[in-house]
Design an enzyme around this catalytic site. Structure first.
Site, PDB file in Angstrom:
ATOM      1  N   ASP A 130       0.765  -1.379   0.063  1.00 52.20           N
ATOM      2  CA  ASP A 130       0.142   0.233  -0.222  1.00 52.20           C
ATOM      3  C   ASP A 130       0.350   1.497   0.317  1.00 52.20           C
ATOM      4  O   ASP A 130       1.764   1.632  -0.153  1.00 52.20           O
ATOM      5  CB  ASP A 130      -0.793   0.379   0.752  1.00 52.20           C
ATOM      6  N   GLU A 196       0.230  -1.562   5.544  1.00 47.80           N
ATOM      7  CA  GLU A 196       1.196  -0.316   6.951  1.00 47.80           C
ATOM      8  C   GLU A 196       0.813   0.768   6.975  1.00 47.80           C
ATOM      9  O   GLU A 196       1.433   0.515   7.927  1.00 47.80           O
ATOM     10  CB  GLU A 196       2.443  -0.398   5.852  1.00 47.80           C
TER      11      GLU A 196
HETATM   12  C1  LIG Z   1      22.441  11.316  11.792  1.00 42.59           C
HETATM   13  C2  LIG Z   1      20.295  10.508  11.019  1.00 42.59           C
HETATM   14  C3  LIG Z   1      20.129  11.439  10.940  1.00 42.59           C
HETATM   15  C4  LIG Z   1      18.538  10.659  10.294  1.00 42.59           C
HETATM   16  C5  LIG Z   1      17.493  11.532  10.021  1.00 42.59           C
HETATM   17  C6  LIG Z   1      16.089  10.727   9.158  1.00 42.59           C
HETATM   18  C7  LIG Z   1      16.275  10.380   7.899  1.00 42.59           C
HETATM   19  C8  LIG Z   1      15.443   9.462   7.449  1.00 42.59           C
HETATM   20  C9  LIG Z   1      15.418   8.689   6.249  1.00 42.59           C
HETATM   21  C10 LIG Z   1      14.774   8.541   5.374  1.00 42.59           C
HETATM   22  C11 LIG Z   1      13.618   7.522   6.229  1.00 42.59           C
HETATM   23  C12 LIG Z   1      12.789   6.908   5.638  1.00 42.59           C
HETATM   24  C13 LIG Z   1      11.442   6.191   6.026  1.00 42.59           C
HETATM   25  C14 LIG Z   1      10.656   5.431   5.398  1.00 42.59           C
HETATM   26  C15 LIG Z   1      10.388   3.966   5.902  1.00 42.59           C
HETATM   27  C16 LIG Z   1       8.457   4.981   6.894  1.00 42.59           C
HETATM   28  C17 LIG Z   1       7.189   4.461   6.304  1.00 42.59           C
HETATM   29  C18 LIG Z   1       6.160   5.218   6.529  1.00 42.59           C
HETATM   30  O1  LIG Z   1       5.886   5.359   6.364  1.00 42.59           O
HETATM   31  N1  LIG Z   1       5.873   4.398   7.629  1.00 42.59           N
HETATM   32  C19 LIG Z   1       4.423   4.553   8.331  1.00 42.59           C
HETATM   33  C20 LIG Z   1       4.692   5.625   9.456  1.00 42.59           C
HETATM   34  O2  LIG Z   1       6.503   6.324  10.054  1.00 42.59           O
HETATM   35  O3  LIG Z   1       3.914   7.027   9.755  1.00 42.59           O
HETATM   36 ZN   LIG Z   2       6.601   2.532   3.874  1.00 45.05          ZN
HETATM   37 ZN   LIG Z   3       5.183   5.652   4.173  1.00 46.16          ZN
END
Ligand SMILES: CCCCCCCC/C=C\CCCCCCCC(=O)NCC(=O)O
Ligand SMILES: [Zn+2]
Ligand SMILES: [Zn+2]
Length: 512
Positions: A130, A196
């Site tokens: 999704d 998810e």
């Molecule tokens: C010093 C390190 C700093 C890190 C800063 C954050 C970097 C973030 C990089 C990638 C983040 C990607 C997130 C992907 C997963 C999201 C899944 C999602 O959307 N889940 C639902 C929710 O969280 O609401």
């Molecule tokens: Zn995701």
């Molecule tokens: Zn997401």
């Protein structure tokens, strides 16, 4: 006067002495730095997969409008069509005698790959089918058109990063494995949940139930979407950072509501419900939760310090002296999400008509809770900051604290080392770092199966130009990134069998 002068001179001398000590310490650390461990999986004979064949399948996958809007509220028709498309696109996979596929709760997909060596504990790779909605007027491309850049190097669509690239990459890797006639020693699962983005209660949660029912109570490790390889995270840092999520922050949705007298707008109160609520929200945004510089952050900063240019290398490699300074610097930009519980006002509603005093107003705040804090602490502090009895603060269902931290010593902890080494095979020049994932994933449903739970998306994203596209406008993915993701999963499937990573049933710490 003389005394004050003496004090200032003494202070200056102390500062200069501390700076000299710091510089000497940085110099000694730099010259004595051991060479980065050669990943023990540089097994180039494993082969390489190009994305030429995968690219049209990926583009087609992106065109299914598998939008989740709320728990149990998602596009069932497009989910069904997407799953049918996947089953039809990889006939070699689903005709293999070593592969079983199950549709779970109508729209999720559980693919079980049996291993030759049944004594090896299987692992699980997760992704989700999704996506979040598209606000089309903000996009320069059709959000589900999978339009390409002129040179065909990039495709634009919701789900390009989050998370259809991982669905396709994992299937492409498995398809390549099978096309080479390989049955892995260690079995594994591909678990594709269908909700998810709204908590995974109908998808991943039901996949977990199915595994448990089958008697699978133990997984060698779980790998789901998560931190990416981050380009230009900090100015001056020459290397990209491959964050491996060894925990993930908690999530708290809070409803703030105000109920007051309605009435005619020509005879207004000093503050309407909208005004009272807005003031409360402004206070919470102006009083962010405390910065937390924990051991994981400390280790991360030290791990990149010697690669930073002068004088940042001196500052970051001497946290005994400069920790407060570095903590404040981390609390700016995207790294702020790593060092504090974040506050995002994500929904606001109030008012009926221009000439009616609004009897109610409500808002939702999403907090991502730092691993060192709890839901209760956040709510208590919010109430203290708002300090207004007219504002009711109510936690919404589906909130949870941060996850346990997975073991992540590169020498002692084989599953972490397996993921780290495989990343280094695909991205040889990155700095890998165990970090908290700032967002949330379906791993919440698999925590009981293993203590080795990781969150990583094996693609390179430029922090300034790409991160905001996740859940934002003009989400996109390059062909190179898709290719790297496919090869990451393929190498992981091969490396999971490697004798460099003996199964934990006879685990021993091997020097790298
Ligand atoms: C010093 C390190 C700093 C890190 C800063 C954050 C970097 C973030 C990089 C990638 C983040 C990607 C997130 C992907 C997963 C999201 C899944 C999602 O959307 N889940 C639902 C929710 O969280 O609401
Ligand atoms: Zn995701
Ligand atoms: Zn997401």
């Amino acid at each position: 006067m003389r005394k004050a002068l003496k004090f200032v001179c003494a202070l200056l001398s102390l500062l200069i002495a501390l700076l000299v000590v710091s510089c000497i310490r940085t110099f000694l650390l730099t010259v004595s730095r051991s060479a980065a461990p050669t990943p023990c999986h540089r097994n180039e004979s494993q082969g390489y997969i190009t994305s030429e064949d995968a690219w049209p399948r990926f583009k087609k996958a992106l065109q299914f409008r598998t939008v989740s809007n709320a728990p149990h509220v998602y596009n069932r028709k497009d989910l069904q069509e997407f799953v049918t498309f996947l089953l039809q696109s990889y006939p070699q996979v689903f005709q293999s005698p070593h592969v079983r596929r199950d549709i779970i709760n109508e729209y999720s997909l559980l693919i079980s790959v049996s291993g030759k060596n049944r004594s090896l504990t299987p692992y699980l790779l997760a992704a989700h089918l999704d996506v979040v909605p598209v606000v089309q007027e903000e996009w320069t491309h059709d959000g589900f058109g999978a339009e390409e850049e002129d040179d065909g190097s990039m495709v634009y669509a919701r789900g390009a990063i989050d998370d259809k690239s991982n669905v396709i990459a994992q299937l492409e890797a498995l398809s390549f494995l099978i096309s080479k006639g390989i049955q892995p020693q260690r079995g594994f699962f591909l678990a594709f949940g269908h909700d998810e983005e709204v908590g995974g209660h109908d998808g991943a949660a039901r996949i977990a139930e199915e595994l448990w029912k089958r008697g699978i109570h133990d997984l060698d490790f779980v790998l789901d979407e998560g931190l990416t390889v981050l380009k230009d995270l900090f100015q001056g840092l020459p290397n990209n950072i491959a964050g491996i999520g060894v925990t993930e922050k908690g999530s708290l949705h809070l409803n703030l509501s105000v109920h007051s007298e309605g009435g005619h707008s020509s005879m207004p109160p000093k503050q309407t419900s909208i005004g009272i609520l807005s003031a409360a929200l402004a206070k919470l945004e102006a009083n962010q939760h405390d910065i937390i510089f924990d051991e994981m952050t400390h280790n991360f900063v030290e791990s990149i310090s010697l690669d930073m240019p002068f004088p940042l290398n001196v500052v970051t490699s001497n946290l005994w002296l400069f920790k407060p300074l570095v903590a404040r610097a981390l609390a700016k930009g995207v790294s702020e999400s790593m060092v504090r519980t974040t506050t995002a006002v994500t929904m606001f509603q109030g008012g009926l008509k221009p000439n009616v005093i609004p009897p109610t107003a409500w808002a939702v705040i999403n907090h991502r809770i730092h691993p060192k804090q709890t839901i209760a602490e956040i709510i208590d502090r919010n109430r203290a900051v708002v300090n207004d009895k007219r504002v009711t603060i109510t936690p919404l269902p589906g909130s949870y604290n941060a996850h346990p931290v997975s073991p992540h010593h590169p020498k002692k902890d084989r599953p972490y080392r397996l993921i780290r080494d495989t990343l280094l095979q695909i991205y040889p020049n990155v700095v890998t770092a165990p970090l908290p994932l700032v967002a949330n994933t379906d791993t919440k449903h698999y925590l009981s199966f293993s203590k080795h739970v990781f969150r990583h998306n094996p693609i390179v994203l430029d922090v300034k130009t790409e991160l905001h596209r996740i859940h934002g406008r003009d989400e996109r993915l390059s062909k190179a990134n898709l290719e790297s993701a496919i090869n990451f999963y393929y190498h992981l499937m091969m490396n999971a069998d490697s004798d460099e990573h003996p199964d934990k049933s006879h685990s021993h710490s091997s020097e790298l």
